[in-house]
Design an enzyme around this catalytic site. Structure first.
Site, PDB file in Angstrom:
ATOM      1  N   ASN A 171       0.819  -1.211   0.000  1.00 55.49           N
ATOM      2  CA  ASN A 171       0.000   0.000   0.000  1.00 55.49           C
ATOM      3  C   ASN A 171       0.852   1.260   0.000  1.00 55.49           C
ATOM      4  O   ASN A 171       0.907   1.985  -0.984  1.00 55.49           O
ATOM      5  CB  ASN A 171      -0.937  -0.005   1.213  1.00 55.49           C
ATOM      6  CG  ASN A 171      -1.997   1.094   1.144  1.00 55.49           C
ATOM      7  OD1 ASN A 171      -1.897   2.024   0.365  1.00 55.49           O
ATOM      8  ND2 ASN A 171      -3.020   0.984   1.972  1.00 55.49           N
ATOM      9  N   ASP A 172       1.533   1.506   1.103  1.00 52.27           N
ATOM     10  CA  ASP A 172       2.281   2.762   1.244  1.00 52.27           C
ATOM     11  C   ASP A 172       3.335   2.951   0.161  1.00 52.27           C
ATOM     12  O   ASP A 172       3.571   4.066  -0.296  1.00 52.27           O
ATOM     13  CB  ASP A 172       2.949   2.819   2.623  1.00 52.27           C
ATOM     14  CG  ASP A 172       1.929   2.739   3.751  1.00 52.27           C
ATOM     15  OD1 ASP A 172       0.812   3.262   3.577  1.00 52.27           O
ATOM     16  OD2 ASP A 172       2.242   2.134   4.795  1.00 52.27           O
ATOM     17  N   VAL A 173       3.978   1.863  -0.267  1.00 51.04           N
ATOM     18  CA  VAL A 173       5.087   1.981  -1.223  1.00 51.04           C
ATOM     19  C   VAL A 173       4.592   2.196  -2.643  1.00 51.04           C
ATOM     20  O   VAL A 173       5.399   2.349  -3.567  1.00 51.04           O
ATOM     21  CB  VAL A 173       5.993   0.736  -1.160  1.00 51.04           C
ATOM     22  CG1 VAL A 173       6.610   0.590   0.204  1.00 51.04           C
ATOM     23  CG2 VAL A 173       5.228  -0.527  -1.550  1.00 51.04           C
TER      24      VAL A 173
END
Length: 493
Positions: A420-422
Site C-alpha cells: 500500500n504505502d510503497v
C-alpha cells in the site's frame, strides 16, 4: 592476561574468522550468493568460538600458583552445556519460525545481543580482576580495592549503554512488529527535550565514570540507557520499522565491539565493527530510499509524526471498480508485460509460492514477468527478496525500485499484492501526508492496475489511504492474497 599478545596462532585464527565474516557480508549482498555468505559466516563463527574456548577457558593453578596448569573441567562442562542449550533453542526456532515472523525474530535476537553486552559489562564491573582490567590499590586509609583502568571504564560504560539501548529498543520493536503494541507512534509530551536530556546525562555520567568508579554512577548509566532505548523507539511509527530494525542491528554490533575491548577479544571487536558499520550503512541507504533524515533516526524523531498522525487515516469514500480472479487472469494473459509488486500482505498470507506459480503460468503464455521491490516493503530490509527467494523466483526477474520504476509507463498490467504505502502517489503530491517525499513505485502509470487487498475499509501501515484504488485504470481484487492468487492460477489453466 591477554592471550592474543603472546600467541600468534590465536591472532591468526581471529584474522581468518574476520575474513570469513567479511566474505559473509559480501555474499549476503545478493540473493544468488546468500547461501554461500551464510556458510562463510558459520565457518567464521565456529573458528572464533573454538579459538575463544581454547584460549579463554577457566584454568586450574598449580600448587605454586602458576596459571594454565590444566583446564577447569567443571567450568568447561558448564560452558558446553550453555552452548548446547543456546544452540538447541536456536535450531528449534530456525526450523519452526515462519518467514512472516522473521522481522520480529530479528528484533528479538537484537535484544539478546544487547542484553549480553549489558551482562558482560556488569560482570566486568563487579569482578574486574577476572577480566584483567584493574589493578589492586592499597590506600593508606581504608581497605584495598580494584581500580579499573580508565580506558576500560570508557569501554565498559559505552558497551553497557549501547547494549541497554539495543535491548529495550529491540523489545519495543518486537512488540510493535508482533502486534503486542500498536504500530502507531506513542508521542510523549516534550519527548525531544526528554530524549536529549537523558542522552546528555548518559554521556556526562560515562565521562564522570572515568574519574570515579562509584557503583551509583555505573548503575545509573545502565538504568538511563534502558530508559532511553524505550523512549527512542516508542514514538516511531510501524511503517518505519524496517529502518528501526537495521538501526538496532547497528547498535547491537557496536555494543559487541565495545565488549570485545573489555574482554580483550579481537574476534568480537572485528565482528561488532562489521555488524555496526554495515547496519549503519544499510540504515542510511534505507533513509535515502524513504527520503528521511538519518540524524532523526538516531535521535528517535524519525517516524514520530507518521502512522496516521496527519494526512487522514480514513478510507476515501469514492467509487471504485471491483474485479474477479477470472478478470485478472484474462487481462494478464493478454498482456505483453506484467510487473508484480509484492508487499507485507503477501507475507501475511504466505502467498509467495502461489505467486511464483502464477508467474510461471504467465511466462508459459508468452507474457514477460518482472517483480518490483521497494526498499522498505515488508517489515525489515530485504523482506520481500527473502520471500521470493524462498519460492524460487528467478533472481534475474527481481528488480529494485530505481531499476524498474521507469518501466511502469510501458507496462500493460501492474499486479500489486498487499503493498500500500510503497505504491501511494500521495508521497509525490500531498505535502500533508506522513509519507510525503518517500520514493514510491509508479504503479498508477501502468495501463491497468490489479490491486489485491482484503477490504476497502483498511489503510496502509502508515495510516493513509491510497488514491490508486479509485483510479479509472485500477481494478480491486478484494480477498485473502493467497486465495486470490490461487484462483487466478486456476483461471489461467
Amino acid at each position: 592476561m591477554d592471550v592474543n599478545s603472546v600467541n600468534p596462532w590465536v591472532a591468526l585464527a581471529y584474522l581468518i574468522a574476520g575474513v570469513c565474516f567479511i566474505l559473509a557480508l559480501r555474499g549476503l549482498s545478493s540473493p544468488e550468493s546468500s547461501r554461500r555468505g551464510n556458510r562463510f559466516g558459520m565457518v567464521g563463527m565456529a573458528i572464533a568460538v573454538v579459538t575463544t574456548l581454547i584460549t579463554h577457558a577457566p584454568r586450574v593453578a598449580n600448587t605454586d600458583g602458576a596459571l594454565f596448569a590444566g583446564m577447569d573441567l567443571v567450568a568447561a562442562f558448564e560452558i558446553l552445556v550453555a552452548i548446547a542449550v543456546g544452540g538447541g533453542i536456536g535450531l528449534v526456532i530456525a526450523r519452526r519460525i515462519a518467514m512472516t515472523a522473521m522481522p520480529q525474530l530479528v528484533a528479538a535476537f537484537h535484544s539478546l545481543v544487547g542484553m549480553a553486552a549489558v551482562l558482560v559489562g556488569c560482570a566486568a564491573y563487579l569482578n574486574p580482576g577476572a577480566f584483567g582490567i584493574a589493578d589492586l590499590v592499597t590506600p593508606m586509609i581504608g581497605d584495598p580495592f580494584m581500580a579499573i583502568h580508565p580506558v576500560s571504564r570508557v569501554e565498559m560504560g559505552l558497551g553497557v549503554a549501547i547494549g541497554a539501548i539495543t535491548f529495550s529498543g529491540s523489545v519495543i520493536a518486537f512488540a510493535k512488529l508482533n502486534g503486542n503494541m500498536s504500530g502507531k507512534p506513542i508521542l510523549l509530551p516534550f519527548r525531544h527535550v526528554i530524549n536529549f536530556g537523558v542522552l546528555a546525562a548518559i554521556v556526562g555520567l560515562v565521562a564522570w565514570f572515568t574519574q570515579d568508579q562509584s557503583p551509583w554512577i555505573f548503575w545509573t548509566i545502565t538504568a538511563l540507557s534502558f530508559a532511553i532505548g524505550f523512549l527512542l523507539i516508542v514514538p516511531i511509527g510501524g511503517a518505519d520499522m524496517p529502518v528501526v530494525v537495521s538501526m538496532l542491528n547497528s547498535y547491537s554490533g557496536w555494543a559487541a565491539a565495545a565488549m570485545g575491548f573489555t574482554l580483550h577479544n579481537t574476534a568480537m571487536i572485528i565482528t561488532g565493527a562489521l555488524v555496526g558499520s554495515s547496519g549503519a550503512i544499510l540504515s542510511y541507504i534505507m533513509c535515502r530510499a524513504m527520503n528521511r533524515s538519518f540524524v532523526s533516526v538516531i535521535a528517535g524523531g524519525f517516524g514520530g509524526d507518521s502512522g496516521g498522525a496527519s494526512g487522514g487515516g480514513a478510507a476515501i469514500d469514492r467509487p471504485w471498480k471491483r474485479g474477479s480472479a477470472e478478470d485478472a487472469a484474462f487481462l494478464m494473459s493478454q498482456a505483453e508485460q506484467v510487473i508484480i509488486v509484492p508487499g507485507y500482505g503477501m507475507a501475511v498470507a504466505q502467498a509467495q509460492h502461489a505467486l511464483r506459480e502464477m508467474g510461471d503460468k504467465l511466462k508459459e503464455a508468452g507474457v514477460r514477468v518482472k517483480y518490483a521491490i521497494h526498499p522498505v516493503a515488508g517489515r525489515m530490509p530485504g523482506h520481500m527478496n527473502v520471500l521470493l527467494a524462498e519460492a524460487n523466483v528467478p533472481y534475474d526477474e527481481v528488480f529494485e525500485l530505481e531499476d524498474i520504476n521507469s518501466e511502469f509507463a510501458q507496462t500493460d498490467v501492474a499486479f500489486v499484492i498487499g503493498a500500500n504505502d510503497v505504491t501511494n502517489p500521495a508521497a509525490k503530491t500531498d505535502k500533508s501526508s506522513p509519507i510525503y517525499g518517500m520514493p514510491v513505485l509508479d504503479v498508477e502509470r501502468a495501463k491497468t492496475v490489479l490491486f489485491i487487498k482484503r477490504s476497502m475499509g483498511g489503510v496502509g501501515y502508515a495510516g493513509v489511504d491510497n488514491e490508486v484504488f479509485y483510479r479509472d485504470n485500477t481494478m480491486m481484487l478484494l480477498a485473502d492474497a493467497k486465495k486470490m492468487v490461487e484462483e487466478i492460477v486456476k483461471a489461467l489453466d
